[in-house]
Write an enzyme that holds these catalytic residues in place. Structure first.
Site, short mmCIF file in Angstrom:
data_model
loop_
_atom_site.label_atom_id
_atom_site.label_comp_id
_atom_site.label_asym_id
_atom_site.label_seq_id
_atom_site.Cartn_x
_atom_site.Cartn_y
_atom_site.Cartn_z
N GLN A 15 0.83 -1.20 0.00
CA GLN A 15 0.00 0.00 0.00
C GLN A 15 0.87 1.25 0.00
OE1 GLN A 15 -2.39 -0.41 3.54
NE2 GLN A 15 -0.71 -0.01 4.94
N HIS A 65 1.01 -4.58 3.10
CA HIS A 65 -0.28 -4.72 3.77
C HIS A 65 -0.46 -6.17 4.21
CE1 HIS A 65 -4.93 -3.96 3.77
NE2 HIS A 65 -4.50 -4.52 4.88
N PHE A 104 -1.69 -4.93 14.17
CA PHE A 104 -1.70 -5.14 12.73
C PHE A 104 -1.17 -6.52 12.39
CE2 PHE A 104 0.18 -3.37 8.49
CZ PHE A 104 -0.83 -3.97 7.77
N HIS A 145 -3.44 -9.36 13.49
CA HIS A 145 -4.56 -9.53 12.57
C HIS A 145 -4.12 -10.27 11.31
CE1 HIS A 145 -8.07 -8.54 10.09
NE2 HIS A 145 -7.21 -8.16 9.15
N GLU A 146 -2.99 -9.87 10.74
CA GLU A 146 -2.54 -10.49 9.49
C GLU A 146 -2.22 -11.97 9.70
OE1 GLU A 146 -2.53 -9.12 6.38
OE2 GLU A 146 -3.63 -7.57 7.44
N LYS A 173 -5.76 -13.93 10.76
CA LYS A 173 -6.76 -14.02 9.69
C LYS A 173 -6.20 -14.72 8.45
CE LYS A 173 -9.93 -11.42 6.75
NZ LYS A 173 -10.52 -10.10 6.42
N HIS A 174 -4.99 -14.39 8.06
CA HIS A 174 -4.44 -14.89 6.80
C HIS A 174 -3.34 -15.94 6.99
CE1 HIS A 174 -6.66 -11.78 4.68
NE2 HIS A 174 -6.16 -10.87 5.50
#
Length: 245
Positions: free
Chosen positions: A53, A80, A130, A133-134, A137-138
């Site tokens: 990003q 990102h 951050f 979360h990454e 989730k991923h």
């Protein structure tokens, strides 16, 4: 006696034998399907989106931005995420709630992540939210191939291979608040790195469309760039501003 020993099966027993045969065939087919399903679930995805990003555009969104506790990031594209995806455009998420983010597992990478993968979310923080979360989730959806350390390291390695800002500046596309056509940006990146990107955008308070994110695709190992099997929705209304940061 011999005649009785060779007596043919009655229709009742013939039908039972046929039914047993069909059941056996169906069970074998079911086992084969389950075997293929197990192999598929072992990996759980087909490729990665590697998403960078532009911080100047992120900070121009309605949500605004906050610089991390380490200070204002450099005027460069930042990571990102590295997101597992399926070839049909869908994606897995939050695959293993029993595998939480653990900073101690990536302690040797944190300095590099603060530079290449900084947070711009408010309120100001160091990046832990951050990265948590990454990963959760991923990253957990690629855990059969990449453990937590390997996942973050893979993203950092790809970032080192792909200097988007240099590629664009070499093509005369600079973060100077000027406007550029989406095909011009896309073709410059393809010429510079050899693979076609997807470009997503945001709209600032003046209703200008801006370059927000650049998507590239990576193979399931997390190592090599590939042509994207499926593109996300791109910006279709040119031109796009490349804002100063």
């Amino acid at each position: 006696m011999d005649g009785e020993g060779l007596r043919p099966l009655t229709p009742k027993y013939t039908n039972m034998a046929k039914s047993s045969w069909f059941i056996l065939v169906e069970l074998l087919l079911l086992l084969e399907c389950l075997s293929h399903l197990s192999i598929s679930q072992g990996q759980g995805y087909d490729f990665f989106y590697f998403v960078q990003q532009w911080p100047g555009s992120y900070c121009d969104t309605r949500k605004a931005c906050c610089y991390p506790t380490t200070g204002k990031p450099a005027a460069n594209f930042t990571i990102h995420g590295l997101w597992p995806n399926y070839n049909n455009g869908s994606y897995p998420s939050n695959c293993n709630p029993n595998s939480p983010y653990n900073a101690t597992k990536i302690s040797d990478l944190l300095g590099k992540m603060e530079v290449d993968w900084p947070t711009l979310a408010c309120p100001t923080n160091g990046g832990t939210r951050f990265w948590t979360h990454e990963w959760e989730k991923h990253g957990t959806c690629s855990e059969s191939v990449l453990d937590q350390h390997s996942y973050f390291e893979a993203a950092l390695n790809i970032k080192n291979k792909v200097n988007l800002l240099k590629v664009l500046e070499d093509a005369g596309i600079q973060p100077n608040d000027q406007f550029y056509r989406e095909p011009q940006i896309r073709e410059a990146i393809k010429a510079g790195i050899g693979y076609t990107p997807a470009i997503t955008c945001n709209t600032d308070s003046s209703k200008n469309r801006q370059i927000l994110e650049i998507y590239l695709c990576v193979d399931a190992s997390g190592k090599d760039l590939i042509e994207c099997p499926k593109f996300p929705t791109r910006c279709k209304k040119p031109p796009l501003q490349f804002p100063i940061f």
